[in-house]
Design an enzyme around this catalytic site. Structure first.
Site, mmCIF file in Angstrom:
data_model
loop_
_atom_site.group_PDB
_atom_site.id
_atom_site.type_symbol
_atom_site.label_atom_id
_atom_site.label_comp_id
_atom_site.label_asym_id
_atom_site.label_seq_id
_atom_site.Cartn_x
_atom_site.Cartn_y
_atom_site.Cartn_z
ATOM 1 N N ASP A 222 -24.021 -62.436 5.861
ATOM 2 C CA ASP A 222 -25.263 -62.390 5.080
ATOM 3 C C ASP A 222 -25.959 -63.743 5.204
ATOM 4 O O ASP A 222 -25.350 -64.737 5.613
ATOM 5 C CB ASP A 222 -24.980 -62.053 3.611
ATOM 6 C CG ASP A 222 -26.170 -61.357 2.940
ATOM 7 O OD1 ASP A 222 -27.268 -61.335 3.542
ATOM 8 O OD2 ASP A 222 -26.013 -60.857 1.819
ATOM 9 N N ASP A 223 -27.242 -63.762 4.842
ATOM 10 C CA ASP A 223 -27.973 -65.030 4.940
ATOM 11 C C ASP A 223 -27.519 -66.017 3.864
ATOM 12 O O ASP A 223 -27.429 -67.209 4.110
ATOM 13 C CB ASP A 223 -29.501 -64.799 4.900
ATOM 14 C CG ASP A 223 -29.959 -63.915 3.747
ATOM 15 O OD1 ASP A 223 -29.115 -63.432 2.955
ATOM 16 O OD2 ASP A 223 -31.189 -63.693 3.634
ATOM 17 N N ASP B 35 -25.912 -66.039 -3.695
ATOM 18 C CA ASP B 35 -26.575 -66.718 -4.817
ATOM 19 C C ASP B 35 -25.690 -66.511 -6.054
ATOM 20 O O ASP B 35 -24.768 -67.296 -6.302
ATOM 21 C CB ASP B 35 -27.983 -66.125 -4.987
ATOM 22 C CG ASP B 35 -28.826 -66.844 -6.020
ATOM 23 O OD1 ASP B 35 -28.272 -67.239 -7.060
ATOM 24 O OD2 ASP B 35 -30.043 -67.013 -5.824
HETATM 25 O O1 LIG Z 1 -25.616 -63.386 -4.404
HETATM 26 P P1 LIG Z 1 -26.729 -62.528 -4.912
HETATM 27 O O2 LIG Z 1 -27.313 -63.020 -6.209
HETATM 28 O O3 LIG Z 1 -26.365 -61.072 -4.969
HETATM 29 O O4 LIG Z 1 -27.944 -62.676 -3.896
HETATM 30 C C1 LIG Z 1 -27.790 -62.727 -2.507
HETATM 31 C C2 LIG Z 1 -28.463 -61.553 -1.843
HETATM 32 O O5 LIG Z 1 -29.859 -61.529 -2.197
HETATM 33 C C3 LIG Z 1 -30.646 -61.432 -1.014
HETATM 34 O O6 LIG Z 1 -30.824 -60.085 -0.633
HETATM 35 P P2 LIG Z 1 -31.896 -59.127 -1.311
HETATM 36 O O7 LIG Z 1 -31.214 -58.269 -2.341
HETATM 37 O O8 LIG Z 1 -33.055 -59.942 -1.786
HETATM 38 O O9 LIG Z 1 -32.349 -58.143 -0.176
HETATM 39 P P3 LIG Z 1 -32.810 -58.436 1.326
HETATM 40 O O10 LIG Z 1 -31.604 -58.956 2.044
HETATM 41 O O11 LIG Z 1 -33.250 -57.095 1.800
HETATM 42 O O12 LIG Z 1 -33.923 -59.462 1.282
HETATM 43 C C4 LIG Z 1 -29.810 -62.129 0.033
HETATM 44 O O13 LIG Z 1 -30.155 -61.672 1.339
HETATM 45 C C5 LIG Z 1 -28.401 -61.721 -0.335
HETATM 46 O O14 LIG Z 1 -28.040 -60.492 0.263
HETATM 47 O O1 LIG Z 2 -35.117 -65.560 -0.131
HETATM 48 C C1 LIG Z 2 -34.225 -65.702 -0.988
HETATM 49 N N1 LIG Z 2 -33.885 -66.959 -1.401
HETATM 50 C C2 LIG Z 2 -32.919 -67.195 -2.348
HETATM 51 O O2 LIG Z 2 -32.634 -68.354 -2.703
HETATM 52 C C3 LIG Z 2 -32.288 -66.045 -2.887
HETATM 53 N N2 LIG Z 2 -31.315 -65.874 -3.826
HETATM 54 C C4 LIG Z 2 -31.107 -64.560 -3.915
HETATM 55 N N3 LIG Z 2 -31.917 -63.878 -3.076
HETATM 56 C C5 LIG Z 2 -32.639 -64.776 -2.413
HETATM 57 N N4 LIG Z 2 -33.609 -64.600 -1.490
HETATM 58 MG MG LIG Z 3 -29.764 -59.549 1.245
#
Ligand SMILES: O=P(O)(O)OC[C@H]1O[C@H](OP(=O)(O)OP(=O)(O)O)[C@H](O)[C@@H]1O
Ligand SMILES: O=c1[nH]c(=O)c2nc[nH]c2[nH]1
Ligand SMILES: [Mg+2]
Length: 175
Positions: free
Chosen positions: A109-110, A113
């Site tokens: 994952d990227d 958080d």
């Molecule tokens: O640790 P957490 O608080 O769960 O947050 C982290 C997740 O939030 C973001 O995804 P998002 O749900 O925004 O979806 P996306 O990847 O489609 O942008 C990010 O890419 C992680 O997958």
């Molecule tokens: O673009 C993002 N940046 C963040 O820091 C983050 N945390 C949760 N989801 C996120 N998405």
């Molecule tokens: Mg995500």
């Protein structure tokens, strides 16, 4: 803090900004791969969409992994976290490759958080290796390998979510 100001988005509550360029993201993904190369080999990469797709492509390319699957989870609506929703689970084929528990699979994952998303995928594949490019302190214990830690009150701006735009001079009140 969330309870103090429930009307604020996660991004607004974060306060600090950490903008990441494509160039930096690519470099950070390559650095992540250097570490993962010591841990593998992996049978397959599982990208947590959507944010995990970009690092998964780079990491899989560097590691020579050709099998890539997705687990599609939605939680943040723009920048407010709601209930997690699994829109698509991990394929039977990928689960089989990991012997049912995820052994030899790499989840990418990227970022982590709060750790909610990562925790959910870890529960699906407890023996998989979980890697993210960035980690905030709350989610960090869930991750096996990551590159850069940023503080919990920082919002990471990814290059696919941003665009070049005019920024007024500091002297005129810009942050
Ligand atoms: O640790 P957490 O608080 O769960 O947050 C982290 C997740 O939030 C973001 O995804 P998002 O749900 O925004 O979806 P996306 O990847 O489609 O942008 C990010 O890419 C992680 O997958
Ligand atoms: O673009 C993002 N940046 C963040 O820091 C983050 N945390 C949760 N989801 C996120 N998405
Ligand atoms: Mg995500």
């Amino acid at each position: 803090m969330a309870a103090d100001a429930p009307e604020l988005s996660a991004q607004e509550r974060a306060g600090k900004a950490f903008p990441v360029s494509w160039d930096q993201f690519h470099r950070d993904c390559r650095a992540l791969t250097w570490r993962l190369n010591e841990v593998g080999p992996f049978h397959a990469v599982i990208a947590i969409t959507r944010g995990g797709l970009v690092p998964a492509a780079i990491v899989a390319r560097e590691l020579g992994v050709r099998v890539i699957d997705t687990v599609c989870i939605a939680s943040y609506d723009h920048n407010k976290q709601g209930e997690l929703q699994v829109l698509k689970g991990i394929s039977e084929q990928a689960i089989k490759l990991g012997g049912g528990t995820g052994k030899g699979l790499l989840i990418v994952d990227d970022l982590v958080d709060t750790g909610k998303t990562g925790r959910m995928v870890r529960e699906m594949l407890p023996d998989a290796h979980f890697a993210t490019v960035y980690a905030k302190p709350m989610g960090r214990p869930l991750v096996d390998t990551f590159i850069t830690e940023v503080s919990q009150d920082t919002w990471i701006f990814f290059p696919w979510d941003t665009a070049l735009s005019y920024h007024p001079p500091l002297r005129d009140g810009a942050a």
